[in-house]
Design an enzyme around this catalytic site. Sequence first.
Site, PDB file in Angstrom:
ATOM      1  N   HIS A 174      -4.174 -13.519  32.044  1.00 36.69           N
ATOM      2  CA  HIS A 174      -5.109 -12.445  31.688  1.00 36.69           C
ATOM      3  C   HIS A 174      -5.658 -12.657  30.275  1.00 36.69           C
ATOM      4  CE1 HIS A 174      -6.458  -8.130  31.644  1.00 36.69           C
ATOM      5  NE2 HIS A 174      -6.319  -8.336  30.344  1.00 36.69           N
ATOM      6  N   GLU A 175      -4.776 -13.000  29.340  1.00 40.75           N
ATOM      7  CA  GLU A 175      -5.211 -13.222  27.962  1.00 40.75           C
ATOM      8  C   GLU A 175      -6.174 -14.400  27.858  1.00 40.75           C
ATOM      9  OE1 GLU A 175      -4.597 -10.902  25.945  1.00 40.75           O
ATOM     10  OE2 GLU A 175      -3.188  -9.960  27.326  1.00 40.75           O
ATOM     11  N   HIS A 226      -9.615 -13.352  28.837  1.00 44.09           N
ATOM     12  CA  HIS A 226     -10.382 -12.690  27.789  1.00 44.09           C
ATOM     13  C   HIS A 226     -11.098 -13.705  26.893  1.00 44.09           C
ATOM     14  CE1 HIS A 226      -9.754  -8.460  28.326  1.00 44.09           C
ATOM     15  NE2 HIS A 226      -8.436  -8.522  28.216  1.00 44.09           N
ATOM     16  N   GLU A 245     -11.724  -5.665  31.197  1.00 43.39           N
ATOM     17  CA  GLU A 245     -10.356  -5.685  31.714  1.00 43.39           C
ATOM     18  C   GLU A 245     -10.331  -6.132  33.175  1.00 43.39           C
ATOM     19  OE1 GLU A 245      -7.745  -5.615  30.157  1.00 43.39           O
ATOM     20  OE2 GLU A 245      -8.194  -4.652  28.255  1.00 43.39           O
TER      21      GLU A 245
END
Length: 270
Positions: A129-130, A133, A188
């Site tokens: 997920h990071e 981003h 997100e």
Amino acid sequence: MKKIIVCLSLLGAVNSINAQKINLGKAAGIVSNGAKALTFTNEDAVKLSKESVDWMDKNNAVAGPKDPYTVRLNKLFGKHKSQDGLNLNYKVYKVKDINAFACADGSVRVFSSLMDIMTDNELLAVIGHEIGHVKNEDTKDAMKSAYLKAAALDAASSASNAVATLNDSQVGKMANAFLDASHSKKQESEADTYSYDFMKANKYDVVGAYTAFKKLALLSQGSTQTGFEKMFNSHPDSEKRAQAIKKRAEKDGLWKDPGTVALPTAKLTK
């Protein structure tokens, strides 16, 4: 309690109330924005990210190469140091905040307390997920916003359209702006999608993304408020994000019911 420097974090930070906090150092107040027409490039985002992370590495407890946390992280992510065109470097901060973040320069920092409650597949999903981003350039957007809000440009240089050199105090101000920033619902969701695709492409168990969010939802419930301070500002919330992952996994034929998800009673990093 001192604030945390965060370059787009999944968790928003769930902080142990009476624990040692990650060190920010000289964090001063925010002043005038200035330079609305600032030309902010990917290279600027990378430069400022590296300066911030280098400072953080010097001012916080970093797990050594033989530390069980480092050994575990390298075992999980050793083959992902080059991921989707990004050159990544990983370290563990031995602090009691529960968090992880990634920055535009490829730095990924995972907090030891997060590793204590997450299984390997859950950690893979969180860090995926990071990375999402960064790949989606959310980090660049947040860095520019924080740079302007944190008065990296003062009255004397407010007419400049170039990124100024930051001093130590300004790095602290920018860190505060990172912490105060919230991610959009779209950002997100897109990072969640990236994480799921990362898991699926590498043949990891995508259910790990579901159980990771279920654990974060448990941390944010009232029953755990005596031990943790809720600081979730991202949208949608962890429970909704978990259900979105379950729905996609069912569609892909990858869903395996994990049963009741609970927080571990003992540290998962040995």
